[in-house]
Design an enzyme around this catalytic site. Structure first.
Site, PDB file in Angstrom:
ATOM      1  N   ARG A 102       0.839  -1.212   0.000  1.00 38.23           N
ATOM      2  CA  ARG A 102       0.000   0.000   0.000  1.00 38.23           C
ATOM      3  C   ARG A 102       0.871   1.258   0.000  1.00 38.23           C
ATOM      4  NH1 ARG A 102      -3.219  -0.994   4.060  1.00 38.23           N
ATOM      5  NH2 ARG A 102      -1.852  -0.089   5.658  1.00 38.23           N
ATOM      6  N   TYR A 144      18.252  10.328  -0.952  1.00 31.87           N
ATOM      7  CA  TYR A 144      19.626  10.841  -0.845  1.00 31.87           C
ATOM      8  C   TYR A 144      19.883  11.730  -2.050  1.00 31.87           C
ATOM      9  CZ  TYR A 144      24.637  10.698   0.265  1.00 31.87           C
ATOM     10  OH  TYR A 144      25.929  11.038   0.583  1.00 31.87           O
ATOM     11  N   LYS A 162      22.332  10.582   6.157  1.00 29.34           N
ATOM     12  CA  LYS A 162      23.484   9.693   6.295  1.00 29.34           C
ATOM     13  C   LYS A 162      23.201   8.574   7.292  1.00 29.34           C
ATOM     14  CE  LYS A 162      26.625  11.390   3.515  1.00 29.34           C
ATOM     15  NZ  LYS A 162      27.391  10.611   2.525  1.00 29.34           N
ATOM     16  N   GLU A 218      30.389  15.453   8.398  1.00 27.78           N
ATOM     17  CA  GLU A 218      29.759  15.510   7.072  1.00 27.78           C
ATOM     18  C   GLU A 218      29.623  16.949   6.581  1.00 27.78           C
ATOM     19  OE1 GLU A 218      28.197  13.958   3.648  1.00 27.78           O
ATOM     20  OE2 GLU A 218      28.928  12.778   5.356  1.00 27.78           O
ATOM     21  N   ASP A 219      30.070  17.191   5.355  1.00 25.14           N
ATOM     22  CA  ASP A 219      29.836  18.447   4.633  1.00 25.14           C
ATOM     23  C   ASP A 219      30.332  19.693   5.370  1.00 25.14           C
ATOM     24  OD1 ASP A 219      28.860  17.143   2.451  1.00 25.14           O
ATOM     25  OD2 ASP A 219      26.760  17.366   2.976  1.00 25.14           O
ATOM     26  N   ASP A 274      33.275  12.983   3.256  1.00 24.91           N
ATOM     27  CA  ASP A 274      33.649  13.738   2.057  1.00 24.91           C
ATOM     28  C   ASP A 274      35.122  13.522   1.718  1.00 24.91           C
ATOM     29  OD1 ASP A 274      31.057  15.321   1.917  1.00 24.91           O
ATOM     30  OD2 ASP A 274      31.779  15.812   3.920  1.00 24.91           O
ATOM     31  N   ALA A 315      36.707  16.593  -1.359  1.00 22.90           N
ATOM     32  CA  ALA A 315      36.632  15.303  -2.046  1.00 22.90           C
ATOM     33  C   ALA A 315      37.907  15.023  -2.828  1.00 22.90           C
ATOM     34  CB  ALA A 315      35.415  15.274  -2.965  1.00 22.90           C
ATOM     35  N   ASN A 322      28.639  15.575  -8.279  1.00 20.13           N
ATOM     36  CA  ASN A 322      27.195  15.412  -8.249  1.00 20.13           C
ATOM     37  C   ASN A 322      26.583  16.614  -7.537  1.00 20.13           C
ATOM     38  OD1 ASN A 322      27.182  14.832  -5.368  1.00 20.13           O
ATOM     39  ND2 ASN A 322      27.830  12.757  -5.856  1.00 20.13           N
ATOM     40  N   ASN A 343      29.568   5.397  -5.422  1.00 17.62           N
ATOM     41  CA  ASN A 343      28.587   5.779  -4.411  1.00 17.62           C
ATOM     42  C   ASN A 343      29.175   5.504  -3.025  1.00 17.62           C
ATOM     43  OD1 ASN A 343      26.352   5.965  -2.673  1.00 17.62           O
ATOM     44  ND2 ASN A 343      24.942   5.294  -4.280  1.00 17.62           N
TER      45      ASN A 343
END
Length: 557
Positions: free
Chosen positions: A55, A100, A172, A243-244, A267, A303, A408, A452
């Site tokens: 459903r 994500y 995350k 993160e970030d 990262d 990165a 990305n 990924n």
């Protein structure tokens, strides 16, 4: 998986069905409905979790666009946690880009306007004396295993999002549960609200964060230090995932704390690990030794420099070269062009080890002509930066050019795999940062590997949590890379993708966790007692501790 004890007064049946952690909706058994006084609060038909998933998927599919689907899933998570994860698990590949990147980026940009219910711990720089009190709201001691924290300065290619960073911390942790079975009730998403330099947010009447320019310098460092110190005090065995964070802070913060607490920056280290795994396989397919590989990285932010660090560390581990020698195999470019020592103060601390002695900077095409690289990696967020002349120049000098446009979301990629494939006459080995359709070579379609991070960071986190490692060492990360690379379909067939599909991620996470745990034990960093040493026993020990989205019996105590 045992039972969960619930202590609710008889008249609080309504509270049970409004608590996402325990709510089963139409799946409450007749016995539970009787014990918790739920009759009249639910339709009479008792359904299975599978019927609910059917459903819920129909409801999800009816939403008009991906952002609406993202919002639907966020509401479901708040209403019924088990159903949320079961639905995701049942349709993982389809839904991954919705919960994500890239759709989560749109949700973060619209955080204040879409806000419905608070989730996670909000810490702000003007209220540092309340950090301990705020963290205490989420338990103490061994009640938290995994913390994701962001200051929101560099989010998913969309920049400074201030307090909206809460959603990246939440996302995350969702992935760590989905992909590695980290228990959702033992996680803590955190945002460090330092203000924002995003003019749109500062002008937005609905903005929920601290309405001031982003704090920097000593005040900022004191805030981060106080958070980490307090988190270690409140949750002494918790793993901290950064993160970030912004380019000027990400590596600096990681370097400051990685010898003190088990911590990880996705990262930097996660991107580095997954890219290195793809690179190792690509070099194997192209029959080039790591010690001979020439690598050009276009985009030297968190990165790009993280990838450079991982590659250099791997060269050191595999060849015995010094770090400085290994770094000479890597040419890094950023906005000024090739990183050279004469740039001096323009270089970030993460860029300095890769700055070269050249007298002047050069653009990407000039570097490719001079270096004749085996590998070209893009983390620039500069669309279409990998042009036809650049790819054709690479293909002149190496038999199988290895080209990874990793920026990305998708609109920021350096080149389309289809173009790379055509410009290299079908010889390029390609991995991307976002999903792309297959490319055709000689009438046959070939899948494109996606670098990924979600195939890597959850397993590293799982291994760190289960081993209770004191720190996350370089050797643990190298072990994780090897475990991921071992799962590559290209190992069996060179025409297959360089990396495994995200659909296989839970088994991949077991392999990575095992590699991290074994390394932690060998290095004397594991604090967990009685970790099995036999391979099969260790596999089973890991699997039984991975949370699964199934309904557990509820009993009243």
């Amino acid at each position: 998986m045992g039972t969960i004890a619930m202590s609710l007064r008889v008249e609080q049946g309504k509270s049970l069905i409004t608590t996402g952690q325990f709510n089963k909706g139409s799946a409450f058994t007749n016995e539970e409905r009787k014990n918790f006084k739920l009759h009249g609060l639910l339709p009479p038909n008792v359904q299975t979790l599978e019927e609910q998933v059917h459903r819920a998927y129909q409801q999800y599919s009816s939403r008009p666009d991906d952002l609406a689907k993202n919002t639907f899933m966020a509401s479901m998570k708040a209403q019924n946690e088990v159903l949320y994860y079961k639905l995701l698990q049942s349709h993982l590949k389809e839904m991954f880009s919705v919960i994500y990147t890239p759709t989560e980026g749109d949700a973060i940009k619209n955080y204040s306007s879409l806000f419905r219910k608070p989730e996670g711990c909000f810490l702000n720089i003007n209220d540092q004396d309340r950090i301990e009190e705020s963290l205490s709201n989420f338990g103490s001691g061994d009640e938290v295993d995994y913390i994701v924290v962001s200051d929101g300065e560099e989010i998913l290619g969309i920049g400074d999002q201030g307090v909206g960073a809460m959603l990246i911390s939440v996302a995350k942790l969702v992935i760590s549960t989905l992909c590695a079975g980290i228990h959702p009730s033992r996680q803590l998403p955190v945002v460090l609200d330092c203000g924002t330099d995003n003019e749109d947010l500062l002008r937005d009447d609905l903005y929920l964060g601290v309405r001031q320019r982003r704090a920097r310098g000593q005040e900022y460092d004191q805030f981060v230090d106080k958070f980490v110190t307090t988190a270690k005090k409140k949750f002494p065995r918790a793993y901290i995932h950064f993160e970030d964070f912004g380019l000027q802070n990400a590596k600096r913060i990681l370097d400051r704390f990685r010898s003190q607490v088990p911590c990880f920056n996705d990262d930097i280290q996660g991107t580095g690990c997954v890219t290195l795994a793809a690179l190792i396989v690509a070099l194997d397919v192209s029959k080039v030794k790591l010690e001979d590989a020439r690598v050009v990285i276009f985009g030297s932010g968190s990165a790009g420099t993280g990838i450079a660090e991982q590659i250099a560390d791997s060269i050191v581990a595999e060849t015995g070269k010094s770090k400085s020698e290994a770094s000479k195999q890597i040419w890094c470019l950023d906005k000024p062009g090739l990183l050279v020592k004469s740039l001096k103060d323009q270089l970030t601390p993460a860029q300095v080890p890769f700055a070269r002695d050249d007298e002047e900077s050069k653009d990407l095409l000039a570097v490719v002509k001079e270096v004749k690289p085996h590998v070209l990696i893009g983390t620039s967020t500069k669309p279409k930066a990998f042009t036809e002349p650049i790819i054709r120049e690479m293909a002149k000098h190496v038999e199988r050019p290895i080209v990874f446009p990793l920026s990305n979301p998708t609109r920021l990629h350096e080149a389309c795999p289809e173009d790379i494939n055509r410009w290299s006459d079908g010889q390029a080995l390609i991995a991307t940062g976002s999903p792309f359709p297959p490319v055709e070579r000689n009438g046959t379609k070939y899948e494109i590997a996606e670098c990924n991070n979600s195939t890597c960071f959850p397993g590293i986190g799982l291994g760190a949590v289960l081993s209770r490692t004191r720190v996350v060492s370089n050797k643990m990360l190298v072990a994780a890379v090897k475990a991921l690379a071992a799962r590559s379909p290209a190992r069996q067939d060179p025409n297959q993708p360089l990396l495994p599909d995200v659909e296989d991620v839970r088994e991949i996470s077991v392999d990575i966790a095992k590699a991290v745990i074994q390394t932690a034990v060998r290095e004397g960093e594991a604090q967990e007692q009685n970790i099995p040493t036999a391979k099969e026993e260790l596999d089973e020990w890991i699997r039984v501790q991975m949370w699964e989205p199934v309904y557990r019996p509820l009993v009243k105590v």
